[in-house]
Design a protein around this motif. Structure first.
Motif, PDB file in Angstrom:
ATOM      1  N   SER A   1       0.824  -1.221   0.150  1.00 14.62           N
ATOM      2  CA  SER A   1      -0.030   0.072   0.049  1.00 14.62           C
ATOM      3  C   SER A   1       0.688   1.107   0.061  1.00 14.62           C
ATOM      4  CB  SER A   1      -0.892   0.044   1.261  1.00 14.62           C
ATOM      5  OG  SER A   1      -0.051   0.092   2.404  1.00 14.62           O
ATOM      6  N   GLY A   2       2.222   0.980  -0.351  1.00  9.90           N
ATOM      7  CA  GLY A   2       3.011   2.367  -0.189  1.00  9.90           C
ATOM      8  C   GLY A   2       3.715   2.830   0.921  1.00  9.90           C
ATOM      9  N   ILE A   3       3.417   1.960   2.116  1.00  8.87           N
ATOM     10  CA  ILE A   3       4.154   2.590   3.525  1.00  8.87           C
ATOM     11  C   ILE A   3       5.578   2.881   3.450  1.00  8.87           C
ATOM     12  CG2 ILE A   3       2.301   1.410   4.592  1.00  8.87           C
ATOM     13  CD1 ILE A   3       4.519  -0.664   5.773  1.00  8.87           C
ATOM     14  N   LYS A   4       5.910   3.618   3.979  1.00 11.51           N
ATOM     15  CA  LYS A   4       7.668   3.938   4.487  1.00 11.51           C
ATOM     16  C   LYS A   4       8.147   3.400   5.551  1.00 11.51           C
ATOM     17  CE  LYS A   4       7.377   6.167   0.400  1.00 11.51           C
ATOM     18  NZ  LYS A   4       7.951   5.774  -0.966  1.00 11.51           N
ATOM     19  N   THR A   5       7.256   2.923   6.267  1.00  9.82           N
ATOM     20  CA  THR A   5       7.863   2.145   7.437  1.00  9.82           C
ATOM     21  C   THR A   5       9.014   1.171   7.425  1.00  9.82           C
ATOM     22  OG1 THR A   5       5.699   2.794   8.496  1.00  9.82           O
ATOM     23  CG2 THR A   5       7.327   1.308   9.866  1.00  9.82           C
ATOM     24  N   ASN A   6      10.087   1.535   8.148  1.00  8.84           N
ATOM     25  CA  ASN A   6      11.057   0.458   8.320  1.00  8.84           C
ATOM     26  C   ASN A   6      11.042  -0.508   9.356  1.00  8.84           C
ATOM     27  OD1 ASN A   6      14.191   0.105   9.634  1.00  8.84           O
ATOM     28  ND2 ASN A   6      14.161  -0.580   7.251  1.00  8.84           N
ATOM     29  N   PHE A   7      11.353  -1.619   9.514  1.00  6.64           N
ATOM     30  CA  PHE A   7      11.126  -2.699  10.267  1.00  6.64           C
ATOM     31  C   PHE A   7      12.653  -3.243  10.661  1.00  6.64           C
ATOM     32  CE2 PHE A   7       7.087  -2.259   8.541  1.00  6.64           C
ATOM     33  CZ  PHE A   7       6.203  -2.279   9.313  1.00  6.64           C
ATOM     34  N   HIS A   8      12.910  -3.173  11.954  1.00  9.05           N
ATOM     35  CA  HIS A   8      14.057  -3.629  12.511  1.00  9.05           C
ATOM     36  C   HIS A   8      14.007  -4.931  13.335  1.00  9.05           C
ATOM     37  CE1 HIS A   8      18.501  -3.203  14.083  1.00  9.05           C
ATOM     38  NE2 HIS A   8      17.976  -3.975  15.018  1.00  9.05           N
ATOM     39  N   PHE A   9      14.741  -6.041  13.077  1.00  7.77           N
ATOM     40  CA  PHE A   9      14.449  -7.220  13.905  1.00  7.77           C
ATOM     41  C   PHE A   9      15.786  -7.802  14.424  1.00  7.77           C
ATOM     42  CE2 PHE A   9      11.137  -7.236  10.854  1.00  7.77           C
ATOM     43  CZ  PHE A   9       9.953  -7.359  11.626  1.00  7.77           C
ATOM     44  N   GLU A  10      16.095  -8.100  15.639  1.00  9.83           N
ATOM     45  CA  GLU A  10      17.296  -9.001  16.237  1.00  9.83           C
ATOM     46  C   GLU A  10      16.950 -10.542  15.871  1.00  9.83           C
ATOM     47  OE1 GLU A  10      18.731  -8.185  20.220  1.00  9.83           O
ATOM     48  OE2 GLU A  10      17.951  -6.011  20.081  1.00  9.83           O
ATOM     49  N   VAL A  11      17.717 -11.146  14.937  1.00  9.17           N
ATOM     50  CA  VAL A  11      17.289 -12.438  14.750  1.00  9.17           C
ATOM     51  C   VAL A  11      18.567 -13.377  14.758  1.00  9.17           C
ATOM     52  CG1 VAL A  11      15.860 -11.882  12.897  1.00  9.17           C
ATOM     53  CG2 VAL A  11      18.265 -11.917  12.277  1.00  9.17           C
ATOM     54  N   ALA A  12      18.328 -14.767  14.661  1.00  7.25           N
ATOM     55  CA  ALA A  12      19.407 -15.677  14.712  1.00  7.25           C
ATOM     56  C   ALA A  12      19.497 -16.045  13.453  1.00  7.25           C
ATOM     57  CB  ALA A  12      19.109 -16.816  15.858  1.00  7.25           C
ATOM     58  N   ALA A  13      20.773 -16.025  12.444  1.00 13.60           N
ATOM     59  CA  ALA A  13      20.642 -16.100  11.354  1.00 13.60           C
ATOM     60  C   ALA A  13      20.789 -17.698  10.946  1.00 13.60           C
ATOM     61  CB  ALA A  13      21.836 -15.550  10.380  1.00 13.60           C
ATOM     62  N   ASP A  14      21.153 -18.055  11.883  1.00 14.26           N
ATOM     63  CA  ASP A  14      21.163 -19.930  11.752  1.00 14.26           C
ATOM     64  C   ASP A  14      19.690 -20.562  11.788  1.00 14.26           C
ATOM     65  OD1 ASP A  14      21.462 -19.068  14.273  1.00 14.26           O
ATOM     66  OD2 ASP A  14      22.139 -21.021  14.928  1.00 14.26           O
ATOM     67  N   LEU A  15      18.619 -19.739  12.110  1.00 11.36           N
ATOM     68  CA  LEU A  15      17.379 -20.257  12.336  1.00 11.36           C
ATOM     69  C   LEU A  15      16.586 -19.999  10.935  1.00 11.36           C
ATOM     70  CD1 LEU A  15      16.680 -19.695  16.050  1.00 11.36           C
ATOM     71  CD2 LEU A  15      17.601 -21.497  15.286  1.00 11.36           C
ATOM     72  N   PHE A  16      17.068 -19.397  10.130  1.00  6.63           N
ATOM     73  CA  PHE A  16      16.259 -19.233   8.888  1.00  6.63           C
ATOM     74  C   PHE A  16      16.345 -20.499   8.191  1.00  6.63           C
ATOM     75  CE2 PHE A  16      17.523 -14.793   9.844  1.00  6.63           C
ATOM     76  CZ  PHE A  16      16.179 -13.948   9.261  1.00  6.63           C
ATOM     77  N   ASP A  17      15.205 -20.797   7.257  1.00  5.42           N
ATOM     78  CA  ASP A  17      14.959 -21.587   6.557  1.00  5.42           C
ATOM     79  C   ASP A  17      14.681 -21.371   5.126  1.00  5.42           C
ATOM     80  OD1 ASP A  17      12.267 -21.073   6.437  1.00  5.42           O
ATOM     81  OD2 ASP A  17      11.802 -22.843   7.882  1.00  5.42           O
ATOM     82  N   ASP A  18      14.604 -22.098   3.929  1.00  6.27           N
ATOM     83  CA  ASP A  18      14.376 -21.764   2.876  1.00  6.27           C
ATOM     84  C   ASP A  18      12.983 -21.033   2.527  1.00  6.27           C
ATOM     85  OD1 ASP A  18      16.824 -23.177   2.244  1.00  6.27           O
ATOM     86  OD2 ASP A  18      15.899 -24.995   1.308  1.00  6.27           O
ATOM     87  N   GLU A  19      11.964 -21.343   3.227  1.00  7.08           N
ATOM     88  CA  GLU A  19      10.758 -21.050   3.211  1.00  7.08           C
ATOM     89  C   GLU A  19      10.795 -19.320   3.683  1.00  7.08           C
ATOM     90  OE1 GLU A  19       6.106 -21.351   4.321  1.00  7.08           O
ATOM     91  OE2 GLU A  19       7.563 -22.640   5.487  1.00  7.08           O
TER      92      GLU A  19
END
Length: 590
Positions: free
Chosen positions: A254-272
């Motif tokens: 819808s054209g929002i300009k908001t940016n989202f910041h997350f603290e993540v554990a990169a080793d927990l990402f999967d393909d999906e």
């Protein structure tokens, strides 16, 4: 009864979340509640004056390592001028030694331990109706009653987070004034790293997805610029993380300009999850990835579970998407990691080429397991906030000082994002490792007296040029060209820094205008300016002559000529790197 909740943020751009949770949770029963937010850079006198004029019956401060010293000074003076006022403290900096705080600081009346929403409400009600006996039964409260200190240190955990009213009221949103908004979709952490306060309690509790979406919708519709999730490991629950990613990506359409910041554990990402993130618009999402160290033995000592191979593999995949800003963290001073080990950790993290690499120093926080075991590792640390390491059995103070200087160089050059191409060249051609380069650069800064006098952003280019041409005098022309490219792609001024030279050719300005008069050129290089008069376009672009095959060397273009023109478009800037768009012009008269 009038209550004032005070927040002292570390910077103006930051906002505070805890006071608004407290106010929302209290409702109207305890009486009038006001919130005032300041920064630690504000004058203590002006803060004190503002609080005094509020004529509150009780003043509560939210306490953290960055503001505790100022809070205590303000509270002490407030009690002197208003002896009848009640002063309450809460937050992580006072939750683990509440009795000692009241015994040491006689001007403090109450300390709220842990999650304060319920505790604070009961305290205010007891104060409003002068029910002094009721204070004894409030769990999570340490109180000074009739001159004596009583404490009920039973930690208050709110299991049903949806029972807490949303802090994102109209009043709260109105107070933001373009500052960062902090948001939590969960409390707790599944991991137990010994240096982190999350290790002091087990488990993760979640707000419902309905609650999260309702809050986020309210903030997005208010036009908030950045929402920073404070969940300790946002993606520990993969399915939930995917739901939130899908939600904000859908909202972005819808054209929002908001940016989202997350603290993540990169080793927990999967393909999906990576496939979902592929659909995010540029700049919508940024990740903070805590590497901390690459020393496997240190991981065991600090009780941190990380699959480094998976972490680096997934971080590379995320970076290759090109639409997400990647921030990585390292911590110096962890047990088991000496200088040589830290060099390896730094070089391995640097090789990923995150957009920012933060070098932090271990803080032995109150309540943390590592502070309790400090003697086991011979830790010497500052006894005052932020309790930062001075040395341990693995790393000495002299080495810590060297890393502090190296950190400053990383901050000025790498994290500024203004030196991408020259740093790439330096790593490929001039130094064996990133650590070696920043170590030599910090020594140069110290020798020249630049370390304690932060140069302007323009001067950074000049200093780096002088440093590099001494190291590689036979390549100074090439270095000049790359620094020129970096400056012009990050600064919309064509006034080059001192020492950086440009080639001037007769009739070049006329050639630039002729170029802009061509509809074919505009269509190919500047499609956003179609139909705009050349004089107007010229104000938003810049043409620069380059030589010595700089773009070919950097792998940006396969041009193979002695001189060529690069067109910088200052109307287009990457939301990920912050750099302006530039293109080499394929056909030119040069």
């Amino acid at each position: 009864m009038k209550t004032l909740i005070v927040a002292l943020n570390s910077k103006y751009i930051h906002s505070s979340l805890a006071p608004w949770y407290l106010k929302a949770s209290c409702g109207e029963e305890p009486g009038e509640i006001t919130i005032k937010e300041f920064t630690i850079n504000d004058s203590i006198d002006s803060i004190l004056s503002d609080i005094y004029r509020g004529k509150a019956d009780l003043v509560a401060f939210s306490c953290y390592i960055w503001n505790i010293d100022i809070v205590l000074k303000i509270a002490e003076n407030l009690k002197k001028i208003c002896p009848g006022i009640k002063v309450a403290l809460g937050g992580p900096e006072v939750s683990f030694d509440s009795v000692q705080i009241l015994e040491r600081y006689t001007f403090i009346d109450y300390v709220i331990i842990g999650e304060g929403e319920s505790v604070f409400k009961h305290l205010l009600i007891a104060e409003k109706f002068d029910k002094r006996d009721g204070l004894y039964g409030i769990k999570g409260l340490t109180a000074r009653i009739n001159g004596k200190v009583y404490s009920n240190t039973e930690y208050q955990m709110i299991n049903d987070l949806d029972s807490i009213p949303s802090p994102y009221t109209s009043e709260m949103i109105f107070s933001l004034n373009k500052r960062i908004v902090y948001y939590e979709s969960s409390r707790g952490c599944p991991f137990s790293c010994t240096y982190c306060l999350s290790s002091t309690f087990d488990g993760v509790r979640y707000f419902s997805m309905d609650r999260v979406e309702e809050d986020l919708n309210r903030l997005i519709e208010a036009g908030v610029a950045q929402i920073k999730f404070v969940d300790r490991t946002f993606n520990c629950n993969r399915n939930r993380a995917k739901q939130i990613f899908k939600f904000i990506i859908q909202k972005s359409r819808s054209g929002i300009k908001t940016n989202f910041h997350f603290e993540v554990a990169a080793d927990l990402f999967d393909d999906e999850m990576i496939e979902i993130l592929k659909n995010a618009p540029e700049g919508l999402i940024q990740f903070e990835i805590g590497v901390q160290t690459t020393n496997e033995e240190t991981f065991e000592v600090i009780n941190r579970k990380t699959n480094l191979v998976k972490l680096f593999e997934n971080t590379n995949r995320l970076k290759m998407l090109g639409n997400i800003h990647i921030h990585m963290d390292l911590i110096a001073g962890l047990p088991g990691e000496g200088m040589n080990s830290f060099k390896n950790s730094f070089n391995e993290a640097y090789s990923i080429k995150p957009h920012q690499l933060q070098l932090g120093f271990l803080k032995l926080l109150k309540g943390s397991s590592i502070r309790e075991r400090a003697g086991e590792y011979d830790y010497i640390f500052k006894e005052y906030a932020p309790y930062e390491i001075l040395s341990n059995k693995y790393i000495g103070f002299n080495e810590i000082l060297s890393l502090k200087e190296l950190e400053e160089m990383v901050e000025r050059y790498y994290n500024s994002g203004r030196f991408i191409h020259i740093l790439e060249y330096i790593m490929n051609r001039l130094f064996m490792s990133a650590f070696e380069f920043y170590e030599h650069l910090s020594a140069y800064y110290r020798t020249k007296g630049f370390m304690n006098k932060p140069p302007s952003s323009r001067t950074l280019y000049s200093i780096l040029y002088d440093f590099l041409k001494d190291i590689a005098p036979d390549r100074k022309g090439f270095i000049n060209e790359i620094l020129k490219l970096d400056f012009l792609s990050s600064d919309n001024s064509n006034n080059l820094p001192e020492g950086i030279e440009r080639e001037v050719m007769q009739g070049f300005k006329e050639w630039c205008f002729d170029f802009l008069k061509s509809e074919q050129n505009i269509s190919l290089y500047l499609p956003d300016f179609k139909g705009v008069p050349p004089k107007q376009i010229y104000k938003s672009v810049h043409f620069e002559i380059f030589s010595k095959d700089v773009l070919s060397e950097l792998g940006i273009s396969d041009l193979n000529r002695g001189k060529y023109v690069v067109l910088f478009n200052y109307s287009r800037r990457s939301r990920v790197t912050g750099l302006y768009e530039f293109k080499p012009i394929m056909e030119s008269y040069l």
